[in-house]
Design a protein around this motif. Structure first.
Motif: not given
Ligand code: GAL
Length: 691
Positions: A114, A117, A130
């Motif tokens: 996070r 990214p 992700d």
């Protein structure tokens, strides 16, 4: 013709100092050692002692920790927690289990993802992976590399001088790193600049005059769109080399970091999936040796006969052994299926005995250790339903677990027989090398000329014939010494430098025997065709010229005739025009070139070159040519049915049955049978030694 350019793709480990080191890592009298993965972070801490005790009681000698535990090791940036792992290492030691420590880089923690990214891989379509799985971060991302090294340094400071840690596994099943992110883009340009120095040299190598592709500066070059029609072949080839380099250099960096803190007693390796188009396997020179992972039953391979899918395809372990062993001074197998898996297309039960068969097969290849994924079957997560050595209750051994236990007991029985027997001279005389370069495989697969061509299957046709002869086989690279082999097969070696042609010519003139197959030597090492006749640099070697090559439609195969037998072919045929003194062994039967040579045999200096111009449909031509050649060379061969594999290791003879019926092994009276019986059932094993 182009001037000689020598590009040594791989440099290999210097073996001298290593031999001693290896003996301290893996004492020869122990023959091999067996371990099991354990993930303390998956289980209640109160169960760790019980589990590790059980592992030791079953005979395992080492375990494997922290493979996917970055989030537990560094729960917040810069905050490290090794207490839990210390406890697990302590309990392993209590039960006399050594530990392989892992670097966890396949699973970056969410705070890192996070915060940056861009560590996530960007795919060709611009979308990103992700958090939530594994292997979703890019080896080309500078942040990812930096954070990984920081974490690894802390781990190595903590465990580098700890005798309970036998060695290190870097990452998990490292793959070719294909990323379209910004860092990858920059690093690709830098990599190209380092390789070509000037943009003119790159334009030359990539043939950019074709279709106005000329670049003026490295900053203009992008990562090629592999899906874009007609995209420059050399750009794509270089990009795939770059992606492999990102993997091998990332592993080297990890190893260097560990080396800064680790005692020399600890070794460093990683666990590759055997992929024969991966250049990164064997390319990370900071590793002490390489190891592989293998799964045999997951719905993809039929094996032999109706139950074959439960036993697996024998060549998948055989070839992995023979491919990995010559690349580093020793090798190991880091994962071997303990039973049913969860991730295949059809996750069948292996045939009773198959798990033990695979263990023996790995041993027969010369591996120093085998480890299994995993000790306890996971009860949650993506791999729920995956078997372990014990089942979901955490205590009951699975059938595969019991087969591991049986194998471990059997190895201990062999250790007591440690006065090693002889390896038969006829087996050693059959020893054959296959000259192989994964870069060639990528290049061919990128530009096959016919959809019917399959590079791996082409190599396997030779390999399987050799295994049915009972030949020990080494896959070797062009930088290695050829002198230890009386026969070298060079299958579809498309890109060949003039230096390599010279090295092969010297080998043959000095008494070596080469078998070269179609698609060999018609490109230089840049992947350009020679400005000469098709494949002209190999004409002296093969004693023939190649008039042209042909590719047939699957519904219109032709045959090749040799010694009154016919062999069907479709995918590739070189039409040969042999010199007067060269023997023609086989001819095309049909079509407009009927009667022309397809297989030739040439004597050159003290040695010979057999050229097999076609790729047969079933591998029967390759088998027949090899048989004819070995007869000529007076090398005795065996005639094992498909699926029967026989190897010698440390003086022990080992026969394994992957076929669908019993096999009776013909053994002379001067052998002592140690394990099994001359009648070997499907999935059975026989072990003996010369008295
Ligand atoms: C391997 C992998 C392991 C585990 C295993 C399951 O490919 O390296 O981490 O996922 O498959 O069979």
């Amino acid at each position: 013709m182009k001037k000689k350019v020598f590009i040594g793709l791989l440099l290999f480990w210097s073996c001298s100092s290593f031999a001693q080191k290896t003996e301290s890592y893996f004492p020869p009298e122990e023959l091999t050692t067996v371990g099991a993965y354990y993930y303390p972070e998956h289980w209640d801490e109160a169960q760790w002692d019980r589990d590790l005790q059980k592992m030791a009681e079953m005979g395992f000698e080492f375990t494997h920790f922290a493979e996917f535990a970055w989030a537990q090791l560094e729960p917040e940036e810069g905050v490290y927690d090794f207490k839990w792992l210390d406890k697990a290492v302590g309990l392993a030691a209590k039960h006399k289990l050594k530990v392989i420590m892992c670097t966890s880089t396949a699973t970056p923690p969410v705070w890192l993802v996070r915060k940056h990214p861009d560590v996530l891989i960007t795919r060709e379509d611009g979308t990103q992976y992700d958090h939530g799985s594994r292997q979703h971060a890019s080896f080309s991302n500078e942040f990812y590399r930096e954070y990984a090294q920081k974490m690894i340094a802390e781990l190595a400071k903590h465990y580098g001088d700890d005798d309970r840690i036998m060695g290190w596994q870097l990452d998990n099943e490292p793959h070719s790193n294909v990323d379209y992110g910004d860092d990858a883009q920059q690093r690709f340009r830098q990599w190209l600049k380092k390789k070509y120095k000037t943009i003119e040299a790159l334009n030359d190598a990539w043939g950019t005059n074709f279709w106005s592709g000329t670049y003026r500066d490295f900053s203009e070059i992008n990562i090629p769109q592999h899906k874009q029609w007609g995209m420059n072949l050399y750009q794509r080839l270089d990009h795939s080399r770059f992606c492999d380099y990102e993997t091998s250099s990332f592993l080297d960096e990890q190893a260097e970091t560990i080396r800064g803190y680790a005692s020399p007693k600890q070794w460093i390796t990683t666990n590759y999936i055997p992929m024969y188009d991966a250049r990164f396997i064997g390319a990370s020179r900071e590793l002490d040796f390489i190891s592989y992972t293998r799964y045999m039953v997951y719905g993809e391979h039929k094996g032999i006969g109706p139950r074959g899918y439960r036993v697996g395809e024998y060549s998948r372990i055989a070839m992995a052994n023979d491919y990995f062993r010559p690349l580093t001074p020793v090798y190991g197998v880091m994962e071997l299926q303990p039973g049913q898996v969860n991730w295949g297309t059809i996750n069948s039960q292996p045939l009773p005995g198959a798990v033990r068969l695979w263990l023996w097969h790995v041993f027969a290849g010369g591996s120093q250790f085998t480890c299994t994924y995993r000790f306890r079957a996971p009860i949650y997560g993506y791999e729920q339903y995956h078997y372990g050595i014990v089942g979901p209750d955490g205590v009951t051994p699975t059938r595969g677990g019991l087969e591991y236990q049986q194998f471990i007991d059997e190895v201990k029985q062999l250790r007591r027989k440690s006065s090693l027997g002889e390896t038969p001279a006829d087996y050693l005389k059959r020893k054959t090398a296959i000259l192989y370069d994964p870069d060639n495989t990528v290049a061919i697969n990128q530009n096959k000329q016919t959809t019917v061509w399959d590079t791996e299957q082409h190599v396997l046709k030779y390999y399987k014939a050799l295994k049915s002869f009972g030949s020990p086989v080494d896959f070797i690279r062009d930088t290695m010494d050829f002198s230890g082999y009386s026969v070298i097969v060079v299958p579809a070696y498309q890109q060949m430098s003039l230096d390599l042609v010279e090295k092969l010519t010297d080998y043959v003139k000095g008494g070596g025997n080469l078998i070269m197959s179609c698609r060999t030597g018609h490109q230089d090492e840049l992947g350009h065709l020679w400005e000469a006749k098709h494949a002209e640099p190999i004409y002296e070697l093969i004693g023939s010229s190649i008039e042209f090559y042909d590719l047939l439609r699957p519904y219109a195969p032709d045959t090749i005739a040799m010694d009154k037998e016919k062999f069907a072919w479709t995918s590739w045929g070189d039409i040969l025009s042999p010199n007067a003194e060269t023997e023609t062994w086989a001819e095309y039967s049909g079509d407009f070139y009927a009667g022309k040579a397809s297989v030739t045999y040439n004597q050159l200096g003290e040695g010979t070159v057999t050229y097999v111009g076609a790729d047969s449909n079933q591998g029967d031509l390759e088998d027949a040519v090899l048989r004819k050649l070995y007869k000529r060379l007076d090398i005795d061969i065996q005639n094992y049915p498909e699926g029967i594999t026989v190897e010698y290791r440390d003086g022990f003879g080992i026969a394994m049955n992957y076929a669908d019926e019993d096999y009776v092994m013909d053994l002379s009276d001067d052998v002592e049978i140690l394990i099994g019986d001359k009648l070997i059932p499907t999935a059975g094993v026989l072990v003996w030694r010369l008295k």
